[in-house]
Motif scaffolding. Structure first.
Motif, PDB file in Angstrom:
ATOM      1  N   ARG A  76      -0.222  14.370  32.872  1.00 53.99           N
ATOM      2  CA  ARG A  76      -1.266  14.365  31.739  1.00 53.99           C
ATOM      3  C   ARG A  76      -1.522  15.979  31.291  1.00 53.99           C
ATOM      4  O   ARG A  76      -1.904  16.061  30.295  1.00 53.99           O
ATOM      5  N   GLU A  77      -0.983  16.997  32.285  1.00 53.80           N
ATOM      6  CA  GLU A  77      -1.137  18.245  31.505  1.00 53.80           C
ATOM      7  C   GLU A  77       0.269  18.907  31.573  1.00 53.80           C
ATOM      8  O   GLU A  77       1.257  18.369  32.322  1.00 53.80           O
ATOM      9  N   THR A  78       0.441  19.923  30.657  1.00 53.09           N
ATOM     10  CA  THR A  78       1.690  20.462  30.357  1.00 53.09           C
ATOM     11  C   THR A  78       1.744  21.730  31.528  1.00 53.09           C
ATOM     12  O   THR A  78       0.877  22.004  32.150  1.00 53.09           O
ATOM     13  N   GLY A  79       3.316  22.280  31.773  1.00 58.18           N
ATOM     14  CA  GLY A  79       3.129  23.339  32.598  1.00 58.18           C
ATOM     15  C   GLY A  79       3.817  22.779  33.883  1.00 58.18           C
ATOM     16  O   GLY A  79       4.017  21.712  34.236  1.00 58.18           O
ATOM     17  N   ALA A  80       4.665  23.982  34.316  1.00 57.95           N
ATOM     18  CA  ALA A  80       5.284  23.508  35.951  1.00 57.95           C
ATOM     19  C   ALA A  80       4.566  23.063  36.855  1.00 57.95           C
ATOM     20  O   ALA A  80       5.088  22.305  37.491  1.00 57.95           O
ATOM     21  N   ASP A  81       3.581  23.852  36.959  1.00 57.62           N
ATOM     22  CA  ASP A  81       2.790  23.446  37.922  1.00 57.62           C
ATOM     23  C   ASP A  81       2.201  21.870  37.979  1.00 57.62           C
ATOM     24  O   ASP A  81       1.972  21.266  39.175  1.00 57.62           O
ATOM     25  N   ALA A  82       1.862  21.450  36.997  1.00 60.61           N
ATOM     26  CA  ALA A  82       1.276  20.019  36.965  1.00 60.61           C
ATOM     27  C   ALA A  82       2.523  19.230  36.509  1.00 60.61           C
ATOM     28  O   ALA A  82       2.023  17.775  36.347  1.00 60.61           O
ATOM     29  N   LEU A 108      14.415  12.681  35.952  1.00 55.88           N
ATOM     30  CA  LEU A 108      13.317  13.582  35.951  1.00 55.88           C
ATOM     31  C   LEU A 108      13.441  14.662  35.055  1.00 55.88           C
ATOM     32  O   LEU A 108      14.580  15.100  34.879  1.00 55.88           O
ATOM     33  N   GLN A 109      12.597  14.919  34.159  1.00 58.30           N
ATOM     34  CA  GLN A 109      12.403  16.020  33.427  1.00 58.30           C
ATOM     35  C   GLN A 109      11.418  16.658  33.653  1.00 58.30           C
ATOM     36  O   GLN A 109      10.109  16.448  33.478  1.00 58.30           O
ATOM     37  N   ALA A 110      11.537  18.045  34.262  1.00 51.78           N
ATOM     38  CA  ALA A 110      10.553  18.837  34.869  1.00 51.78           C
ATOM     39  C   ALA A 110       9.717  19.570  33.706  1.00 51.78           C
ATOM     40  O   ALA A 110      10.097  19.864  32.636  1.00 51.78           O
ATOM     41  N   GLY A 111       8.404  19.658  33.633  1.00 51.31           N
ATOM     42  CA  GLY A 111       7.519  20.315  32.756  1.00 51.31           C
ATOM     43  C   GLY A 111       7.693  21.729  32.957  1.00 51.31           C
ATOM     44  O   GLY A 111       8.091  22.300  33.842  1.00 51.31           O
ATOM     45  N   THR A 112       7.593  22.454  31.754  1.00 53.94           N
ATOM     46  CA  THR A 112       7.711  23.931  31.734  1.00 53.94           C
ATOM     47  C   THR A 112       6.444  24.582  31.310  1.00 53.94           C
ATOM     48  O   THR A 112       5.658  23.872  30.365  1.00 53.94           O
ATOM     49  N   ASP A 113       6.310  25.730  31.381  1.00 52.63           N
ATOM     50  CA  ASP A 113       5.215  26.536  30.955  1.00 52.63           C
ATOM     51  C   ASP A 113       5.918  27.129  29.656  1.00 52.63           C
ATOM     52  O   ASP A 113       7.102  27.569  29.415  1.00 52.63           O
ATOM     53  N   ALA A 114       4.929  27.506  28.764  1.00 48.79           N
ATOM     54  CA  ALA A 114       5.156  28.295  27.549  1.00 48.79           C
ATOM     55  C   ALA A 114       5.579  29.693  27.941  1.00 48.79           C
ATOM     56  O   ALA A 114       5.040  30.250  28.721  1.00 48.79           O
ATOM     57  N   SER A 115       6.313  30.169  27.143  1.00 50.53           N
ATOM     58  CA  SER A 115       7.036  31.361  27.406  1.00 50.53           C
ATOM     59  C   SER A 115       6.972  32.245  25.683  1.00 50.53           C
ATOM     60  O   SER A 115       7.274  31.631  24.871  1.00 50.53           O
ATOM     61  N   LEU A 116       6.112  33.331  25.702  1.00 56.03           N
ATOM     62  CA  LEU A 116       6.151  34.094  24.420  1.00 56.03           C
ATOM     63  C   LEU A 116       6.046  35.492  24.662  1.00 56.03           C
ATOM     64  O   LEU A 116       5.486  35.872  25.790  1.00 56.03           O
ATOM     65  N   ILE A 122       4.065  37.895  17.347  1.00 52.88           N
ATOM     66  CA  ILE A 122       4.304  36.777  18.186  1.00 52.88           C
ATOM     67  C   ILE A 122       5.555  36.286  18.223  1.00 52.88           C
ATOM     68  O   ILE A 122       5.811  35.584  16.998  1.00 52.88           O
ATOM     69  N   ASN A 123       6.221  36.011  19.059  1.00 52.24           N
ATOM     70  CA  ASN A 123       7.427  35.433  19.224  1.00 52.24           C
ATOM     71  C   ASN A 123       7.281  34.205  20.379  1.00 52.24           C
ATOM     72  O   ASN A 123       7.295  34.622  21.584  1.00 52.24           O
ATOM     73  N   VAL A 124       7.221  33.076  19.704  1.00 53.44           N
ATOM     74  CA  VAL A 124       7.395  31.918  20.787  1.00 53.44           C
ATOM     75  C   VAL A 124       8.775  31.309  21.511  1.00 53.44           C
ATOM     76  O   VAL A 124       9.646  31.054  20.442  1.00 53.44           O
ATOM     77  N   GLU A 125       8.938  31.684  22.275  1.00 49.66           N
ATOM     78  CA  GLU A 125      10.329  31.384  23.067  1.00 49.66           C
ATOM     79  C   GLU A 125      10.645  30.040  23.716  1.00 49.66           C
ATOM     80  O   GLU A 125      11.381  29.247  23.255  1.00 49.66           O
ATOM     81  N   THR A 126       9.454  29.452  24.250  1.00 47.70           N
ATOM     82  CA  THR A 126       9.601  28.029  24.581  1.00 47.70           C
ATOM     83  C   THR A 126       7.960  27.537  24.611  1.00 47.70           C
ATOM     84  O   THR A 126       7.092  28.410  24.738  1.00 47.70           O
ATOM     85  N   LEU A 127       8.071  26.144  24.233  1.00 47.94           N
ATOM     86  CA  LEU A 127       6.706  25.719  24.476  1.00 47.94           C
ATOM     87  C   LEU A 127       6.513  24.910  25.660  1.00 47.94           C
ATOM     88  O   LEU A 127       7.363  24.626  26.583  1.00 47.94           O
ATOM     89  N   ALA A 128       5.074  25.001  26.011  1.00 48.89           N
ATOM     90  CA  ALA A 128       4.936  24.175  27.415  1.00 48.89           C
ATOM     91  C   ALA A 128       5.166  22.651  27.121  1.00 48.89           C
ATOM     92  O   ALA A 128       4.683  21.988  26.044  1.00 48.89           O
ATOM     93  N   THR A 129       5.619  21.955  28.186  1.00 49.68           N
ATOM     94  CA  THR A 129       5.890  20.568  28.094  1.00 49.68           C
ATOM     95  C   THR A 129       5.504  19.838  29.263  1.00 49.68           C
ATOM     96  O   THR A 129       4.959  20.619  30.258  1.00 49.68           O
ATOM     97  N   ARG A 130       5.263  18.632  29.090  1.00 51.27           N
ATOM     98  CA  ARG A 130       4.888  17.567  30.388  1.00 51.27           C
ATOM     99  C   ARG A 130       5.933  17.129  31.097  1.00 51.27           C
ATOM    100  O   ARG A 130       7.084  16.864  30.695  1.00 51.27           O
ATOM    101  N   GLY A 131       5.912  17.262  32.376  1.00 45.43           N
ATOM    102  CA  GLY A 131       6.883  16.744  33.218  1.00 45.43           C
ATOM    103  C   GLY A 131       7.072  14.919  33.131  1.00 45.43           C
ATOM    104  O   GLY A 131       5.886  14.498  33.201  1.00 45.43           O
ATOM    105  N   THR A 132       8.074  14.318  33.126  1.00 44.85           N
ATOM    106  CA  THR A 132       8.295  13.100  33.266  1.00 44.85           C
ATOM    107  C   THR A 132       9.200  12.805  34.370  1.00 44.85           C
ATOM    108  O   THR A 132      10.149  13.406  34.765  1.00 44.85           O
TER     109      THR A 132
END
Length: 457
Positions: free
Chosen positions: A181-187, A213-221, A97-107
Motif C-alpha cells: 500500500r505504500e512505496t519504498g523499500a521498507d514497506a 517478486l518485484q521489490a519496492g524501491t525508494d526514490a533517489s534524487l 533537482i535531478n530525479v534519478e529513480t521514483l519510489a515504487t511499491r513492492g509486488t
C-alpha cells in the motif's frame, strides 16, 4: 320573521351578487396596507443584497489586512520531473533537482496456483503472516473453510495488513497477488506464510516461494548535487518549507520567490468587490425618469450613509509609516462614476519592487492600522448587530409587524361590516318575500271580488 338562509330566494333579488360587490369594496380598504407590507418586504430583500455586497468587500479587506499575504512565497518549476509547493517556512532561492529513480511499491504473486479461485485453501482457522523489506511483519486472520477469494477479501478488509490483494490468472491457474500500500523499500512486500494448513491441493501449500517478486524501491534524487532518498514520491523539507512531488526521472529547476500573484489577486479582488458594491447600490437607488421606475432603496438614508463612509475611506490617506499615501500611488484610481480602476503596469511595478511598502500601506506598520484595516473596520461597523444595515432591516421588520397587526384589525372590521350587511339583506329578503305574499293574497282577493260583482250584474 323567519331567517332566509340563501339570499334572494324570498325576494327574487340578486342579493348575493350585491353582497359580493360590497364585500369587495370593503376589502379594498386592505389594499394600501398590503402594498405597504410588500414595499417593506422588498426593502428587506434589497438590504440583503446590500449586506451581501458589503460582506464580500469586508472579506477582500480582511485578505489585504493579513501581513502573511505579503511575506508568502511561491514555488515554480521548469521541467517535468517534479512539482513543488512552498509554505511560510520556505526561503527564496533556486534549486536544481535531478530525479534519478521514483519510489515504487513492492509486488508479490504466489509461487503456485489453484484451478478455481472458489476452491477451499484453508481447512482450519489460522493466521497469515506478511513480511516486508525492513518493516515489521503484519498478521491477518484467515477463517476456516476460506477460499482463495476469501483470503484476498480478508487481506483487503484488514486496514493494518499493509498490502492490497487481488487474484490473477497466469493462463494455467489462479494466483494470489499482493501489492504494498505504500512505496519504498521498507514497506515492500517480501513474503507471506501461514501457521496452519493453507493449501491449494492435498499436498501443495499456498506459498510465496518461487513467486513473482518485484521489490519496492525508494526514490533517489539530488538537490543542488546533494543526494537524497525518500520512501515516497512526496518529499518534504529536502528544501526547507518546500514539498517536492516527484513525477518522472529527469532534471528540473525549482525557484522559490515572493508570491506576487497572490498579492495581485488580493488587490484586484478588493477592486472587484468595491465595484460590485458600487453597482449594487446604483441599481438599488436608481430612478428612470422616462418610466418613473425607482430602485427599491431610492432615496434611502442608509445607502447614502454607506456610500459616504466608503468614499471617505477610499479617498483618504494611507498609513503615515508607508511609502504610499493613497490608492493612486499603487495604481488604483477613483473614477468619476465612483468606481475603481487598476493600472496593471503600475501595480505590477509596485509588486515587483516594493512589496514591503505595499504591506505597510494595506496592513499597517508600527501598530498603526493600514488602509485595509480601516476599510474592514468601517464595513464591519455597518454590518454589526447595531450597525446601520441591520438597523434598517430591523426597522423594516418592525414596520411589517405593525402593519400586520393593523391589517388583522382592519380585516376583522371588514368581516363585521359584511356580516352586518348579510343580516340586513336577510331581513330585507324576508320583508320583501312577506310583502310579495301579501300582494299576491290581495290580488287574489280583488280578483275574487271582481268576479262576484260581475256575476250579480
Amino acid at each position: 320573521m323567519g331567517t332566509i338562509s340563501s339570499l334572494g330566494i324570498g325576494s327574487g333579488l340578486d342579493l348575493n351578487g350585491l353582497l359580493d360587490q360590497l364585500k369587495d369594496a370593503e376589502r379594498e380598504k386592505l389594499a394600501p396596507i398590503e402594498r405597504q407590507i410588500k414595499t417593506e418586504d422588498t426593502k428587506i430583500t434589497a438590504f440583503g443584497q446590500l449586506k451581501g455586497a458589503l460582506s464580500k468587500l469586508q472579506d477582500a479587506a480582511e485578505t489585504l489586512n493579513s501581513g502573511d499575504l505579503y511575506s508568502s512565497l511561491s514555488a515554480s518549476t521548469s521541467g517535468d520531473s517534479v512539482g513543488a509547493a512552498a509554505d511560510k517556512n520556505a526561503m527564496p532561492g533556486g534549486y536544481q533537482i535531478n530525479v534519478e529513480t521514483l519510489a515504487t511499491r513492492g509486488t508479490l504473486a504466489s509461487g503456485n496456483s489453484t484451478g478455481d479461485p472458489t476452491d477451499e485453501v484453508a481447512a482450519s482457522a489460522q493466521e497469515m503472516t506478511l513480511s516486508f523489506g525492513s518493516g515489521p511483519d503484519k498478521t491477518v486472520a484467515i477463517e476456516a473453510g476460506s477460499t482463495l477469494e476469501d483470503v484476498r477479501d480478508a487481506i483487503n478488509a484488514d486496514e493494518e495488513s499493509g498490502v492490497n490483494a487481488s487474484i490473477i490468472n497466469d493462463g494455467t491457474g489462479y494466483r494470489l497477488a499482493l501489492s504494498s500500500r505504500e512505496t519504498g523499500a521498507d514497506a515492500s512486500i517480501s513474503g507471506f506464510s501461514f501457521d496452519g494448513d493453507a493449501t491449494i491441493s492435498a499436498d501443495d501449500a499456498l506459498v510465496a516461494d518461487g513467486g513473482t517478486l518485484q521489490a519496492g524501491t525508494d526514490a533517489s534524487l539530488t538537490v543542488n548535487g546533494i543526494g537524497i532518498t525518500s520512501a515516497n514520491n512526496q518529499v518534504e523539507d529536502a528544501i526547507q518549507g518546500v514539498t517536492l512531488n516527484l513525477k518522472e526521472e529527469g532534471e528540473s529547476t525549482v525557484t522559490v520567490e515572493q508570491d506576487t500573484l497572490a498579492v495581485r489577486e488580493a488587490v484586484t479582488g478588493f477592486v472587484d468587490a468595491y465595484n460590485d458594491l458600487k453597482e449594487t447600490t446604483g441599481k438599488l437607488t436608481s430612478f428612470n425618469a422616462e418610466t418613473g421606475q425607482a430602485g427599491e432603496l431610492n432615496g434611502d438614508s442608509t445607502v447614502r450613509m454607506v456610500e459616504s463612509s466608503l468614499r471617505n475611506v477610499v479617498g483618504g490617506m494611507g498609513n503615515a509609516g508607508s511609502d504610499f499615501s493613497m490608492l493612486s500611488d499603487i495604481g488604483i484610481s477613483l473614477e468619476v462614476d465612483g468606481s475603481l480602476s487598476v493600472d496593471s503596469d503600475k501595480l505590477d511595478d509596485v509588486l515587483s519592487s516594493d512589496q514591503q511598502a505595499l504591506s505597510d500601506f494595506f496592513a499597517g506598520v508600527d501598530d498603526s492600522d493600514g488602509f485595509a484595516a480601516r476599510l474592514e473596520g468601517s464595513v464591519g461597523q455597518m454590518l454589526s448587530d447595531n450597525g446601520s444595515v441591520n438597523g434598517a432591516i430591523s426597522s423594516a421588520e418592525n414596520r411589517i409587524d405593525s402593519l400586520g397587526q393593523r391589517y388583522d384589525r382592519m380585516e376583522q372590521s371588514v368581516d363585521r361590516t359584511v356580516a352586518r350587511y348579510r343580516t340586513q339583506f336577510s331581513q330585507l329578503d324576508g320583508m320583501v318575500a312577506q310583502m310579495n305574499q301579501t300582494s299576491s293574497y290581495l290580488t287574489q282577493q280583488f280578483d275574487a271580488l271582481s268576479q262576484m260583482s260581475s256575476g250579480k250584474n
